[in-house]
Scaffold this motif. Structure first.
Motif, PDB file in Angstrom:
ATOM      1  N   LEU A 133      25.570 -22.445  60.055  1.00  0.00           N
ATOM      2  CA  LEU A 133      26.034 -23.383  59.037  1.00  0.00           C
ATOM      3  C   LEU A 133      27.552 -23.361  58.921  1.00  0.00           C
ATOM      4  O   LEU A 133      28.209 -24.413  58.925  1.00  0.00           O
ATOM      5  CB  LEU A 133      25.410 -23.024  57.688  1.00  0.00           C
ATOM      6  N   ILE A 134      28.137 -22.173  58.800  1.00  0.00           N
ATOM      7  CA  ILE A 134      29.589 -22.063  58.662  1.00  0.00           C
ATOM      8  C   ILE A 134      30.283 -22.605  59.902  1.00  0.00           C
ATOM      9  O   ILE A 134      31.288 -23.333  59.802  1.00  0.00           O
ATOM     10  CB  ILE A 134      29.976 -20.594  58.401  1.00  0.00           C
ATOM     11  N   ALA A 135      29.750 -22.281  61.077  1.00  0.00           N
ATOM     12  CA  ALA A 135      30.357 -22.758  62.322  1.00  0.00           C
ATOM     13  C   ALA A 135      30.314 -24.283  62.403  1.00  0.00           C
ATOM     14  O   ALA A 135      31.298 -24.925  62.803  1.00  0.00           O
ATOM     15  CB  ALA A 135      29.639 -22.136  63.520  1.00  0.00           C
ATOM     16  N   ASP A 136      29.181 -24.868  62.024  1.00  0.00           N
ATOM     17  CA  ASP A 136      29.039 -26.326  62.090  1.00  0.00           C
ATOM     18  C   ASP A 136      29.992 -27.004  61.112  1.00  0.00           C
ATOM     19  O   ASP A 136      30.692 -27.967  61.474  1.00  0.00           O
ATOM     20  CB  ASP A 136      27.595 -26.712  61.783  1.00  0.00           C
ATOM     21  N   CYS A 137      30.035 -26.532  59.877  1.00  0.00           N
ATOM     22  CA  CYS A 137      30.929 -27.131  58.878  1.00  0.00           C
ATOM     23  C   CYS A 137      32.386 -27.032  59.318  1.00  0.00           C
ATOM     24  O   CYS A 137      33.156 -27.980  59.184  1.00  0.00           O
ATOM     25  CB  CYS A 137      30.747 -26.439  57.532  1.00  0.00           C
ATOM     26  N   THR A 138      32.762 -25.869  59.835  1.00  0.00           N
ATOM     27  CA  THR A 138      34.140 -25.644  60.262  1.00  0.00           C
ATOM     28  C   THR A 138      34.515 -26.575  61.398  1.00  0.00           C
ATOM     29  O   THR A 138      35.611 -27.161  61.415  1.00  0.00           O
ATOM     30  CB  THR A 138      34.331 -24.178  60.682  1.00  0.00           C
ATOM     31  N   ALA A 139      33.603 -26.737  62.362  1.00  0.00           N
ATOM     32  CA  ALA A 139      33.879 -27.599  63.514  1.00  0.00           C
ATOM     33  C   ALA A 139      34.030 -29.057  63.085  1.00  0.00           C
ATOM     34  O   ALA A 139      34.928 -29.766  63.560  1.00  0.00           O
ATOM     35  CB  ALA A 139      32.761 -27.462  64.543  1.00  0.00           C
ATOM     36  N   VAL A 140      33.175 -29.516  62.175  1.00  0.00           N
ATOM     37  CA  VAL A 140      33.258 -30.889  61.704  1.00  0.00           C
ATOM     38  C   VAL A 140      34.577 -31.129  60.974  1.00  0.00           C
ATOM     39  O   VAL A 140      35.256 -32.154  61.187  1.00  0.00           O
ATOM     40  CB  VAL A 140      32.060 -31.216  60.784  1.00  0.00           C
ATOM     41  N   MET A 141      34.968 -30.181  60.139  1.00  0.00           N
ATOM     42  CA  MET A 141      36.206 -30.344  59.390  1.00  0.00           C
ATOM     43  C   MET A 141      37.419 -30.284  60.306  1.00  0.00           C
ATOM     44  O   MET A 141      38.369 -31.063  60.147  1.00  0.00           O
ATOM     45  CB  MET A 141      36.288 -29.284  58.297  1.00  0.00           C
ATOM     46  N   ALA A 142      37.411 -29.377  61.278  1.00  0.00           N
ATOM     47  CA  ALA A 142      38.531 -29.278  62.208  1.00  0.00           C
ATOM     48  C   ALA A 142      38.684 -30.557  63.024  1.00  0.00           C
ATOM     49  O   ALA A 142      39.800 -31.020  63.282  1.00  0.00           O
ATOM     50  CB  ALA A 142      38.335 -28.074  63.128  1.00  0.00           C
ATOM     51  N   ALA A 143      37.552 -31.149  63.415  1.00  0.00           N
ATOM     52  CA  ALA A 143      37.605 -32.376  64.209  1.00  0.00           C
ATOM     53  C   ALA A 143      38.188 -33.528  63.394  1.00  0.00           C
ATOM     54  O   ALA A 143      38.895 -34.388  63.938  1.00  0.00           O
ATOM     55  CB  ALA A 143      36.200 -32.734  64.694  1.00  0.00           C
ATOM     56  N   ASN A 144      37.923 -33.556  62.095  1.00  0.00           N
ATOM     57  CA  ASN A 144      38.404 -34.654  61.255  1.00  0.00           C
ATOM     58  C   ASN A 144      39.804 -34.427  60.699  1.00  0.00           C
ATOM     59  O   ASN A 144      40.534 -35.391  60.469  1.00  0.00           O
ATOM     60  CB  ASN A 144      37.432 -34.874  60.099  1.00  0.00           C
ATOM     61  N   GLU A 145      40.170 -33.166  60.473  1.00  0.00           N
ATOM     62  CA  GLU A 145      41.455 -32.860  59.839  1.00  0.00           C
ATOM     63  C   GLU A 145      42.522 -32.402  60.827  1.00  0.00           C
ATOM     64  O   GLU A 145      43.689 -32.261  60.458  1.00  0.00           O
ATOM     65  CB  GLU A 145      41.270 -31.801  58.745  1.00  0.00           C
ATOM     66  N   GLY A 146      42.120 -32.109  62.047  1.00  0.00           N
ATOM     67  CA  GLY A 146      43.088 -31.647  63.035  1.00  0.00           C
ATOM     68  C   GLY A 146      43.353 -30.157  62.977  1.00  0.00           C
ATOM     69  O   GLY A 146      44.115 -29.626  63.788  1.00  0.00           O
ATOM     70  N   ALA A 147      42.766 -29.475  62.027  1.00  0.00           N
ATOM     71  CA  ALA A 147      42.898 -28.022  61.893  1.00  0.00           C
ATOM     72  C   ALA A 147      41.719 -27.524  61.071  1.00  0.00           C
ATOM     73  O   ALA A 147      41.201 -28.242  60.205  1.00  0.00           O
ATOM     74  CB  ALA A 147      44.212 -27.642  61.209  1.00  0.00           C
ATOM     75  N   ALA A 148      41.306 -26.306  61.339  1.00  0.00           N
ATOM     76  CA  ALA A 148      40.192 -25.730  60.595  1.00  0.00           C
ATOM     77  C   ALA A 148      40.620 -25.404  59.170  1.00  0.00           C
ATOM     78  O   ALA A 148      41.780 -25.060  58.923  1.00  0.00           O
ATOM     79  CB  ALA A 148      39.690 -24.465  61.295  1.00  0.00           C
ATOM     80  N   PRO A 149      39.725 -25.497  58.206  1.00  0.00           N
ATOM     81  CA  PRO A 149      40.068 -25.122  56.831  1.00  0.00           C
ATOM     82  C   PRO A 149      40.330 -23.627  56.727  1.00  0.00           C
ATOM     83  O   PRO A 149      39.784 -22.829  57.494  1.00  0.00           O
ATOM     84  CB  PRO A 149      38.834 -25.524  56.038  1.00  0.00           C
ATOM     85  N   ARG A 150      41.158 -23.245  55.762  1.00  0.00           N
ATOM     86  CA  ARG A 150      41.468 -21.831  55.565  1.00  0.00           C
ATOM     87  C   ARG A 150      40.681 -21.220  54.417  1.00  0.00           C
ATOM     88  O   ARG A 150      40.586 -19.990  54.313  1.00  0.00           O
ATOM     89  CB  ARG A 150      42.961 -21.649  55.317  1.00  0.00           C
TER      90      ARG A 150
END
Length: 297
Positions: A133-150
């Motif tokens: 779950l964490i990996a999927d959410c992180t990947a989706v956010m990184a793809a949309n924001e250009g960087a992973a959330p902190r």
């Protein structure tokens, strides 16, 4: 001996090291704006009224008002009062309401992880499922924001025994899940340290309005009173963090938005003595402090 989490040690408040936020402020204020999407006809969700058999149209539609209308009104208020926001984002929002996420991105707001949807909670997941779950959410956010959330706030503030470990292993630098302090504290994980930034469970519209049934004016008064008392307390020289947790399906309702405008305008008028920032800004400042300043460092 009682069972323990072993994430941090006890640090008596009067014995903390004194330090200042940028500009010499002792009080940092941030808004946590929760953008959440819910499954229709199943799963968890806050309720305006006791839910009936699924599909629970009344409560689903009430929550969906936040994404369709309330969140846009809240953005207008943030612009009016000059507040940045830490957006606590369900990754499902990218598919459901991409224009809303884009509007916060255009403001320069911080986008932090908030799970996939608030129809589920992490605390009941097996470690492999939570990791995915964490990996999927992180990947989706990184793809949309250009960087992973902190930063990360779990849906329903629900953690398993290994959530901090999984977050640190996934590259997260701070968590908002623990409301045990008035200032940041470093937590131990099996992958190194993770900063616990205070996130409110009192100055939070869900416990206030949904659980305690506080009126809109009561919630606004709570924000102002919390703010003024913290300013009074910081005369001891010790820095504090004040978070304000907001959900657009609650505070985006017109009668509540009017009262929130009153509260945020009051806080904005005191910019000369406080630091209005984001959770990520707090992380950056803590990282700049000498070792040993913040508990756990």
């Amino acid at each position: 001996m009682l069972p323990t989490h072993d994430r941090y040690d006890y640090h008596a408040w009067p014995h903390r090291a004194a330090y200042a936020w940028p500009g010499g402020a002792r009080l940092a204020v941030y808004l946590g704006v929760n953008l959440e999407h819910f499954a229709f006809g199943e799963g968890l969700g806050a309720e305006l009224a006791p839910g009936g058999p699924q599909p629970d149209v009344l409560n689903f539609a009430w929550r969906d008002y936040g994404n369709r209308v309330g969140a846009w009104r809240l953005i207008e208020l943030l612009e009016e009062t000059g507040f940045p926001a830490t957006v606590l984002l369900n990754s499902a929002m990218y598919a459901y309401a991409p224009a809303l996420v884009a509007a916060h991105r255009a403001r320069g707001d911080e986008i932090a992880g908030h799970g996939r949807t608030n129809s589920e909670r992490q605390s009941v997941m097996a470690e492999c499922e939570e990791h995915a779950l964490i990996a999927d959410c992180t990947a989706v956010m990184a793809a949309n924001e250009g960087a992973a959330p902190r930063g990360w706030l779990s849906p329903w503030i629900a953690e398993s025994r290994v959530t901090p470990d999984l977050l640190a292993e996934a590259g997260y630098r701070y968590s908002l899940n623990w409301c045990a302090d008035d200032a940041p504290v470093w937590k131990r994980t099996r992958a190194g340290r993770l900063l616990a930034i205070p996130y409110p469970q009192e100055v939070n519209d869900i416990p206030s309005i949904v659980a305690r049934k506080d009126a809109a004016a009561q919630f606004a008064d709570m924000i102002v009173d919390d703010f003024e008392e913290r300013l009074h307390q910081t005369r001891d020289g010790l820095p504090q963090v004040m978070g304000i947790a907001l959900h657009p399906y609650l505070v985006g309702q017109p009668h509540r938005l009017r009262q929130l405008r009153r509260a945020l305008s009051h806080l904005s008028s005191r910019r000369d003595v406080v630091w209005i920032t984001t959770a990520g800004g707090i992380l950056d400042h803590v990282l700049s402090l000498p070792a040993g300043t913040v508990p756990g460092s």
